[in-house]
Design a protein around this motif. Structure first.
Motif, mmCIF file in Angstrom:
data_model
loop_
_atom_site.group_PDB
_atom_site.id
_atom_site.type_symbol
_atom_site.label_atom_id
_atom_site.label_comp_id
_atom_site.label_asym_id
_atom_site.label_seq_id
_atom_site.Cartn_x
_atom_site.Cartn_y
_atom_site.Cartn_z
ATOM 1 N N TRP A 66 32.817 150.865 138.137
ATOM 2 C CA TRP A 66 31.506 150.096 138.454
ATOM 3 C C TRP A 66 30.337 151.357 139.234
ATOM 4 C CZ3 TRP A 66 29.052 145.730 135.370
ATOM 5 C CH2 TRP A 66 28.205 146.177 136.072
ATOM 6 N N PRO B 108 25.285 149.685 133.940
ATOM 7 C CA PRO B 108 27.096 150.234 134.072
ATOM 8 C C PRO B 108 27.924 149.696 133.042
ATOM 9 C CG PRO B 108 25.685 148.964 135.599
ATOM 10 C CD PRO B 108 25.108 149.258 134.252
ATOM 11 N N ARG B 109 27.729 149.232 132.244
ATOM 12 C CA ARG B 109 29.031 148.702 131.022
ATOM 13 C C ARG B 109 29.212 149.895 129.932
ATOM 14 N NH1 ARG B 109 26.783 143.151 130.430
ATOM 15 N NH2 ARG B 109 25.007 143.944 130.402
#
Length: 119
Positions: free
Chosen positions: A75, A87-88
């Motif tokens: 992350w 971020p995912r």
């Protein structure tokens, strides 16, 4: 008073016939069983033999890498690489590129960075 008893009728069981193969029959049976294996080997030899036989040069890709420091997570790395992106999505791209099965990182590990996030 009389007693009636019922006895089951027992018929002799005929023994099952035993399969007897001659040596020629065994050879035919083994040949029939080996046919799919021989066909698979022949298919693999014909279709996979010329993968790099053309002599053409293979294009190599160069990646920027990031070294994992103590306390780094996927992350935090994703946020530092692409602060405006989700971020995912960045984590998913990094995991696919580096074939990471789990999210655990080792200190000193080199992670390849997808080209769209490289500076």
């Amino acid at each position: 008073m009389s007693t009636i008893s019922i006895a089951p009728v027992v018929r002799p069981v005929r023994p099952a016939t035993r399969l007897r193969l001659t040596s020629r029959g065994r050879r035919v049976l083994v040949a029939l069983a080996a046919l799919p294996l021989a066909g698979g080997i022949a298919f693999a030899a014909i279709s996979g033999g010329d993968a790099m036989a053309s002599g053409d040069e293979v294009a190599t890709a160069s990646f920027e890498t990031v070294t994992v420091l103590p306390g780094d997570t996927l992350w935090s790395i994703a946020e530092s690489l692409a602060p405006t992106a989700d971020p995912r999505a960045v984590i998913g791209d990094i995991e696919r590129l580096n074939a990471l099965g789990t999210g655990s990182l080792q200190v000193g590990q080199q992670l390849a960075i997808p080209a769209e996030y490289a500076h």
